[in-house]
Enzyme design. Structure first.
Site, short mmCIF file in Angstrom:
data_model
loop_
_atom_site.label_atom_id
_atom_site.label_comp_id
_atom_site.label_asym_id
_atom_site.label_seq_id
_atom_site.Cartn_x
_atom_site.Cartn_y
_atom_site.Cartn_z
NE ARG A 1 -1.86 13.35 -2.20
CZ ARG A 1 -1.22 14.44 -1.82
NH1 ARG A 1 -0.62 15.20 -2.72
NH2 ARG A 1 -1.17 14.78 -0.55
CB ALA A 2 -5.94 7.12 -2.28
CG HIS B 1 -7.77 3.57 -0.98
ND1 HIS B 1 -8.11 4.85 -0.58
CD2 HIS B 1 -6.59 3.28 -0.39
CE1 HIS B 1 -7.15 5.30 0.22
NE2 HIS B 1 -6.23 4.37 0.36
CG HIS C 1 -1.98 1.04 1.23
ND1 HIS C 1 -2.97 1.10 2.20
CD2 HIS C 1 -2.23 2.07 0.40
CE1 HIS C 1 -3.76 2.14 1.96
NE2 HIS C 1 -3.33 2.74 0.88
CE1 TYR D 1 -9.00 8.69 1.84
CE2 TYR D 1 -6.94 7.74 2.57
CZ TYR D 1 -7.63 8.55 1.71
OH TYR D 1 -6.95 9.22 0.72
CG HIS E 1 -1.69 5.89 -2.21
ND1 HIS E 1 -2.41 5.11 -3.07
CD2 HIS E 1 -2.25 5.70 -0.98
CE1 HIS E 1 -3.36 4.47 -2.39
NE2 HIS E 1 -3.28 4.80 -1.13
NE ARG F 1 2.26 13.24 3.62
CZ ARG F 1 2.44 13.61 2.37
NH1 ARG F 1 3.48 14.34 2.04
NH2 ARG F 1 1.58 13.28 1.43
CD GLU G 1 -2.93 5.27 4.66
OE1 GLU G 1 -2.72 4.88 5.81
OE2 GLU G 1 -3.91 5.95 4.35
CG HIS H 1 -6.91 2.75 5.75
ND1 HIS H 1 -7.88 2.81 4.82
CD2 HIS H 1 -5.88 3.48 5.26
CE1 HIS H 1 -7.49 3.54 3.78
NE2 HIS H 1 -6.26 3.96 4.03
#
Lengths: 340, 340
Positions: free
Chosen positions: A70-71, A177, A6, A193, A8, A289, A283, A222
């Protein structure tokens, strides 16, 4: 080896994002929704990856990332079907460039040109292009292309079946997703999400989708949303709905990733979910982050949590590699071609 | 003593439900939405309670249940504001009868006459009636009166503020509790409930509601939805949103119940959430009524899971009693009047 299922491309070169803004502006103004795409050099792409994903992959010790656009910016609810189609194609083509530049570090999963109210069969062409022509190994399927209005049919509705037939034919799984939220009730990464993950799982309990498609495979990201935490509730609801045990009814076809950003959550995941249903994922670079002040490590450095689990080396190998090779047969083939 | 903060009258006598069906039929036909209410005898009410809640309370060893109308049938999306008002009043009056019949076993929490698109200030009158006249100690607040369309404002929107002012003035908390779902994507107890819990918590992170209302108190049921499982994600998102630590930003005002139907989930809840923020609850007789084949016990016999926790007697007393007395000051007063 360590496969992150996972990741992106959240760090795409800025001209790619500028193109999207132009496209949206053009749509509003009634102009061309597939304007000329900017020249993005290989160097720009290499830099965007080396400074971010590749740096972190090396620091954290993974080998390969299953990589998709990018989701949060798939934004299927923006514009119309033509907008979604053009944007999706640009995004997938960009992923293909990353893969060609780093063929041992990334494999591709595609975005789909979904659009609210538009038949999912219209997404079959792009899935075929990405799998057959670009060598991708799966797709991200948005259960709510409206972006938080949830006004389409559940994933178990027959309207989705032609797409599932194609997935089975191509032998590719889908990660379920959603994208960004245009509903002020739902924060994208904090509510939409996680809700979508939970919602999809409950839809699978209510229906008999996997009787109709015994070979269909979904990854719920997730960590499966709220499901492992409420595993008793879901087992109990399956029982009340007169469905088989979850291990037979759903868990032959559904997998959870490990995008759960603290040790207690990962511990719970492994306590209640069979290790054969868990795929390593981070992810990364993604939703969260920062550095956890309680541990001094990045929240999304999920490999640490798995390393800390009291499970056997064989079980770790399943989570880091074996399960991914099984769920994505085309990944296994690519790796074997590379002698891995 | 053992206080269950989350019980619904899911076993109301049938004439009460028949009244509701008549009301809905009348609404459709353009007739009286507050028709004559049936004669329900004390014996009928006693029987409905003794055979169900009271039997289970005795078997499981609780002392008192914070009792409210059945959540799934509040159905604020059905009919219009007048329908919701009349139904709500009947439901709350029925709860009052239960309390008068079992004053040492039940205390009341009210349903609100919410209706999609209708100003929440219209619910203030019923809250005042229930608290001041009927002696109730709190309310259930529906964050999505549309029943799964989520087309109203988030809980942190200023539109809700007049209601919060009244809650603070009356010193009553609200349990955030959606009702049934009219969205085929969301199974009521398996998706809509859990999603709403998760959504509400994330709304609180995004805003600064508790700066404006430092004395406002919410109980998020079902163990806080997905939140404890994703506690790292929520701590990380608060950090990304430049908010204070969750313990200061949200957890001075928000409490989770223990409606999590398996031991691993309860273990996680207590591992990550401060014990002062956890209230014993079972949601009984409620969402999941079966017996867990893995344990031989009822899924919703949540007291067993807490009994099995390696926490001190003082901590257990907080979860079973002390926290509830603090969060519901009017409950504490009632108990003291009773010499408890």
């Amino acid at each position: 080896m360590i496969i992150d299922c996972h990741g992106h491309y959240t760090t795409a070169p800025e001209p790619h994002n500028v193109w999207r803004e132009t496209q949206k502006a053009n749509f509003k103004a009634g102009g061309d929704v597939d304007p000329a795409y900017p020249d993005i050099s290989d160097d720009e792409i290499v830099e965007s990856i080396e400074k971010n994903q590749l740096r972190l992959i090396r620091e954290r010790g993974a080998d390969l990332t299953v990589f998709s656009p990018r989701a949060s910016t798939m934004a299927h609810h923006v514009g119309n079907e033509d907008v979604s189609k053009a944007w999706t194609r640009r995004c997938n083509d960009l992923i293909k460039r990353v893969i060609d530049l780093f063929p041992e570090t990334f494999v591709g999963v595609c975005q789909l040109p979904q659009s609210p109210g538009v038949d999912i069969t219209h997404s079959i062409g792009e899935l075929e292009r990405c799998v057959n022509e670009l060598g991708f190994i799966g797709c991200n399927l948005n259960p709510d292309p409206s972006g938080g209005k949830w006004n389409g049919p559940p994933l178990t509705d027959k309207a989705w079946y032609p797409f599932y037939e194609k997935m089975v034919e191509l032998d590719v799984p889908a990660m379920i997703h959603v994208s960004g939220s245009c509903n002020p009730n739902f924060h994208a990464t904090g509510a939409h999400y996680i809700n979508a993950d939970t919602t999809a799982f409950m839809q699978f309990i209510e229906a008999d989708l996997f009787k109709d498609f015994p070979d269909l495979r979904f990854i719920i990201p997730h960590g499966g949303g709220a499901v492992p935490y409420h595993w008793g509730r879901y087992r109990g609801l399956a029982d009340m709905l007169k469905k088989p045990l979850l291990r037979d009814h759903v868990m032959k076809n559904v997998y959870f990733d490990t995008c759960v950003y603290h040790q207690p959550g990962i511990d719970l995941l492994f306590r209640v979910i069979d290790v054969k249903n868990i795929l390593f994922g981070s992810e990364m670079v993604g939703a969260v982050r920062g550095i956890d002040p309680e541990t001094g490590n990045y929240f999304d450095d999920t490999k640490r949590y798995i390393d800390a689990l009291p499970i056997s080396a064989e079980e770790k190998a399943m989570v880091f590699e074996g399960n991914a090779r099984r769920v994505y047969p085309r990944l296994d083939k690519i790796l074997k071609t590379q002698g891995r």
